[in-house]
Design a protein around this motif. Structure first.
Motif, short mmCIF file in Angstrom:
data_model
loop_
_atom_site.label_atom_id
_atom_site.label_comp_id
_atom_site.label_asym_id
_atom_site.label_seq_id
_atom_site.Cartn_x
_atom_site.Cartn_y
_atom_site.Cartn_z
N GLN A 188 1.02 -1.05 -0.11
CA GLN A 188 -0.06 0.17 0.02
C GLN A 188 0.79 1.24 0.00
OE1 GLN A 188 -3.53 -0.13 -0.01
NE2 GLN A 188 -3.44 2.14 -0.48
N ALA A 189 1.98 1.17 0.72
CA ALA A 189 2.96 2.48 0.96
C ALA A 189 3.51 2.67 -0.46
CB ALA A 189 3.84 2.26 1.91
N VAL A 190 4.05 1.64 -1.15
CA VAL A 190 4.46 1.69 -2.69
C VAL A 190 3.66 2.10 -3.50
CG1 VAL A 190 5.35 0.09 -4.41
CG2 VAL A 190 6.19 -0.02 -2.15
N LYS A 191 2.11 1.84 -3.42
CA LYS A 191 1.20 2.11 -4.27
C LYS A 191 1.02 3.91 -3.84
CE LYS A 191 -3.74 1.92 -5.04
NZ LYS A 191 -5.00 1.04 -4.72
N GLU A 192 0.82 4.36 -2.69
CA GLU A 192 0.86 5.80 -2.61
C GLU A 192 2.06 6.40 -2.83
OE1 GLU A 192 -1.74 6.54 -0.88
OE2 GLU A 192 -2.72 4.90 0.32
N ALA A 193 3.27 5.79 -3.05
CA ALA A 193 4.45 6.41 -3.68
C ALA A 193 4.37 6.57 -5.00
CB ALA A 193 5.65 5.90 -2.98
N LYS A 194 3.30 5.98 -5.52
CA LYS A 194 3.19 5.94 -7.14
C LYS A 194 4.71 5.12 -7.90
CE LYS A 194 -0.28 9.48 -7.23
NZ LYS A 194 -0.77 9.57 -5.92
N VAL A 195 4.98 4.38 -7.16
CA VAL A 195 6.25 3.84 -7.75
C VAL A 195 5.73 2.73 -9.02
CG1 VAL A 195 8.05 2.04 -7.49
CG2 VAL A 195 7.20 3.26 -5.54
N LYS A 196 6.68 3.01 -10.04
CA LYS A 196 6.08 2.40 -11.35
C LYS A 196 7.50 2.02 -12.16
CE LYS A 196 6.69 6.93 -13.81
NZ LYS A 196 7.35 7.59 -12.71
N ASP A 197 7.21 1.33 -13.27
CA ASP A 197 8.20 0.48 -14.12
C ASP A 197 9.45 1.80 -14.10
OD1 ASP A 197 7.47 -2.04 -14.21
OD2 ASP A 197 6.73 -1.72 -16.21
N GLY A 198 10.68 1.28 -13.76
CA GLY A 198 12.00 1.92 -14.14
C GLY A 198 12.18 3.23 -13.07
N ASP A 199 11.58 3.17 -12.07
CA ASP A 199 11.55 4.13 -11.11
C ASP A 199 13.00 3.72 -10.21
OD1 ASP A 199 9.63 5.87 -11.68
OD2 ASP A 199 8.55 5.63 -9.76
N THR A 200 13.63 4.94 -9.68
CA THR A 200 14.87 4.67 -8.62
C THR A 200 13.93 5.34 -7.40
OG1 THR A 200 16.38 5.23 -10.17
CG2 THR A 200 16.98 5.67 -8.01
N ILE A 201 14.09 4.49 -6.20
CA ILE A 201 13.61 4.84 -4.80
C ILE A 201 14.56 4.39 -3.69
CG2 ILE A 201 11.21 3.77 -5.95
CD1 ILE A 201 11.51 1.73 -3.43
N ALA A 202 14.19 5.27 -2.65
CA ALA A 202 15.00 4.97 -1.57
C ALA A 202 14.05 4.60 -0.29
CB ALA A 202 15.75 6.36 -1.06
N VAL A 203 14.58 3.61 0.42
CA VAL A 203 14.12 3.16 1.47
C VAL A 203 14.81 3.23 2.68
CG1 VAL A 203 13.13 1.20 2.41
CG2 VAL A 203 12.98 1.23 0.29
N PHE A 204 14.33 3.95 3.52
CA PHE A 204 15.09 4.44 4.81
C PHE A 204 14.38 3.67 6.01
CE2 PHE A 204 15.36 8.18 2.32
CZ PHE A 204 16.61 8.55 2.39
N GLY A 205 15.32 2.58 6.21
CA GLY A 205 14.94 1.64 7.49
C GLY A 205 14.66 0.26 6.81
N CYS A 206 15.49 -0.64 7.22
CA CYS A 206 15.25 -2.14 6.74
C CYS A 206 15.03 -3.12 7.96
CB CYS A 206 16.71 -2.48 5.97
SG CYS A 206 17.16 -1.46 4.69
N GLY A 207 14.03 -2.55 8.55
CA GLY A 207 13.43 -3.75 9.48
C GLY A 207 12.39 -4.48 8.78
N PRO A 208 11.52 -5.23 9.52
CA PRO A 208 10.63 -6.18 8.63
C PRO A 208 9.74 -5.51 7.73
CG PRO A 208 10.65 -6.75 10.89
CD PRO A 208 11.59 -5.49 10.97
N ILE A 209 9.15 -4.18 7.99
CA ILE A 209 8.29 -3.59 7.03
C ILE A 209 9.23 -2.96 5.93
CG2 ILE A 209 6.55 -1.74 6.57
CD1 ILE A 209 5.32 -4.12 7.85
N GLY A 210 10.27 -2.50 6.20
CA GLY A 210 11.19 -2.07 5.29
C GLY A 210 11.69 -2.93 4.18
N LEU A 211 12.16 -4.30 4.75
CA LEU A 211 12.30 -5.32 3.88
C LEU A 211 10.96 -5.53 2.98
CD1 LEU A 211 14.13 -7.67 6.24
CD2 LEU A 211 14.99 -6.25 4.39
N PHE A 212 10.04 -5.53 3.39
CA PHE A 212 8.65 -5.85 2.80
C PHE A 212 8.65 -4.57 1.75
CE2 PHE A 212 7.10 -8.72 6.08
CZ PHE A 212 7.06 -9.95 5.30
N VAL A 213 8.67 -3.52 1.94
CA VAL A 213 8.82 -2.20 1.02
C VAL A 213 9.69 -2.64 -0.21
CG1 VAL A 213 9.33 0.17 0.69
CG2 VAL A 213 8.07 -0.41 2.69
N ILE A 214 10.86 -3.08 0.17
CA ILE A 214 11.58 -3.31 -1.00
C ILE A 214 11.13 -4.36 -1.86
CG2 ILE A 214 14.13 -4.67 -1.41
CD1 ILE A 214 15.12 -3.07 1.32
N VAL A 215 10.65 -5.54 -1.31
CA VAL A 215 9.99 -6.59 -1.95
C VAL A 215 8.72 -5.88 -2.99
CG1 VAL A 215 8.45 -8.52 -2.07
CG2 VAL A 215 10.25 -8.49 -0.50
#
Length: 353
Positions: free
Chosen positions: A162-189
Motif C-alpha cells: 500500500q505504501a509503494v502504491k501511495e508513492a506511485k512507484v512505477k516501472d523504471g523508477d529509482t527509490i530510496a528506502v530508509f529503514g530495513c526492519g521487517p516492513i522496510g524489507l517488505f517495502v523493498i519486495v
C-alpha cells in the motif's frame, strides 16, 4: 470436540499468557479457521512491551464490544474448519489468509480504514491461537502452490504494498528506502514487484542491510559510514523518484525529503513514537509531495498474494525464525526486541504447510 483452545492472551504490559480460551461460536456469516502460522508484528511487540496502545482495557471497543484480555495476533494463514450457514463461497479444507481489519463499509475502499474499524488481535481475539473466527468476507482463498508459512506474510506485505502504491512507484523508477526492519524489507519486495529499477536501502544494521540485498535492494549503505543524501546525490543529483520512510525518526524523515526530486513522493510508513520539529518550508522549496500510509485497501491485500506467487520475488530471507506458541514470549517477543538479525518470526500453530 473440545470447546477450548490454546491461545496467547494479552492481559497487560509485559503480561501475555499462553492458556486455554473458549472457542467462539461460528455465526451465520462467519468462518472458523484452523490457524497454521501467525507472524509476530511490531504492533504485537509494542503492545507487549509498552501497551496498551490500541488494545482497549477500560471501555470495550464500540464495534466489537470487547476489551482486554484478548488473544493477540493478526498476520496469519490457515485452513477453513467450519463455515456459517450463509457462507457459500468457502468450504471446510480451503487454504486461506484473512484480512484482520474489518471496516464499516460506509466509505470508499480507499478511505474506509481511516474511519471506524476493528482489527483481530487488537479489538477482538486474534490469531495466536489454534482457531480464529472471522467474517467470511475477510477470508481469501490462496493457491495450493503457496505454502502456508509464506502465506502468513500476506498481511505485513500488504502494509508495504500500500505504501509503494501511495508513492506511485512505477516501472523504471529509482527509490530510496530508509529503514530495513521487517516492513522496510517488505517495502523493498513490493517496490521490486511494482517495477522499481533501482532500490537504494539505508540502515544502521549490517545484518538488516544484508537482508535488504537478499530481497531486492540494488544498493545498500550503512548510514554510520556516510550520509544517505550525499550518497544518493552523487549518482542522482536531482534526487530519487520516491522515498519511503520506514525508520520512524527525525533524521530519516529529513533525509527522505532531501533525497527526493521535485514532484517526487515521500511516504511515511513508520509509526513515529515521538514528536519532532518540522518546518514545511523544506517541502515548499524542494517541491516534494509528502504523504503517509496506514494499513491497506482490501484490493492491496488480495494483490499481495500475487506478489508472493511471483517467481522473481524471494521473501524467504525475511522469515528468520519459527517458534512454538508455548514459547512466544521468550523466543518470540524477547528475541525480536533484542536481536537485530530477526525480521519476521512465525508462531507455529497447526504447522501445516
Amino acid at each position: 470436540m473440545s470447546n477450548t483452545m490454546k491461545a496467547a492472551v494479552w492481559y497487560n504490559q509485559k503480561d501475555v499468557r499462553v492458556e486455554e480460551r473458549d472457542i467462539k461460536e461460528v455465526k451465520d456469516n462467519d468462518v472458523k479457521v484452523k490457524v497454521s502460522w501467525s507472524g509476530i508484528c511490531g504492533t504485537d511487540l509494542h503492545e507487549y512491551e509498552i501497551g496498551p496502545i490500541l488494545i482497549q482495557t477500560d471501555n470495550p471497543n464500540k464495534l466489537t464490544g470487547e476489551k482486554a484480555p484478548l488473544v493477540l495476533g493478526h498476520e496469519f494463514s490457515g485452513v477453513v474448519e467450519e463455515v456459517g450457514s450463509n457462507v457459500k463461497n468457502l468450504k471446510k479444507g480451503d487454504r486461506v489468509v484473512v484480512n484482520p481489519v474489518v471496516t464499516t463499509g460506509k466509505h470508499s475502499p480507499e478511505t474506509d480504514r481511516y474511519y471506524d474499524f476493528y482489527s483481530a488481535g487488537l479489538h477482538t481475539d486474534g490469531s495466536f491461537a489454534e482457531y480464529m473466527i472471522s467474517p467470511a468476507e475477510n477470508v481469501v482463498p490462496i493457491p495450493k502452490e503457496l505454502p502456508l508459512d509464506k502465506a502468513a506474510l500476506v498481511e505485513p506485505l500488504s502494509v508495504a504494498a500500500q505504501a509503494v502504491k501511495e508513492a506511485k512507484v512505477k516501472d523504471g523508477d529509482t527509490i530510496a528506502v530508509f529503514g530495513c526492519g521487517p516492513i522496510g524489507l517488505f517495502v523493498i519486495v513490493a517496490a521490486k514487484a511494482a517495477g522499481a529499477k533501482e532500490i537504494l536501502a539505508f540502515d544502521l544494521s549490517e545484518d538488516r542491510l544484508h537482508k535488504a540485498k537478499e530481497v531486492g535492494a540494488t544498493q545498500v549503505l550503512n548510514t554510520k559510514d556516510k550520509d544517505a543524501v550525499a550518497y544518493i546525490k552523487e549518482t542522482y543529483p536531482e534526487g530519487v523518484d520516491a522515498s519511503l520512510e520506514v525508520a520512524g525518526v527525525k533524521p530519516t524523515f529529513d533525509s527522505a525529503i532531501s533525497a527526493t526530486k521535485p514532484k517526487g513522493n515521500v511516504v511515511v510508513v513508520a509509526i513515529h513514537a515521538r514528536d519532532f520539529e518540522f518546518n514545511p518550508i523544506s517541502l515548499m522549496t524542494s517541491g516534494v509531495k509528502l504523504s503517509s500510509s496506514l494499513g491497506y485497501e482490501f484490493e492491496t491485500f488480495k494483490k499481495s498474494i500475487d506478489i508472493l506467487m511471483d517467481k522473481n520475488i524471494d521473501v524467504n530471507p525475511i522469515m528468520t525464525k519459527k517458534v512454538k506458541l508455548d514459547n512466544i514470549v521468550e523466543d518470540g517477543f524477547h528475541s525480536l526486541s533484542s536481536d537485530l538479525t530477526q525480521a519476521k518470526i512465525l508462531v507455529e500453530l497447526s504447522g501445516e504447510i
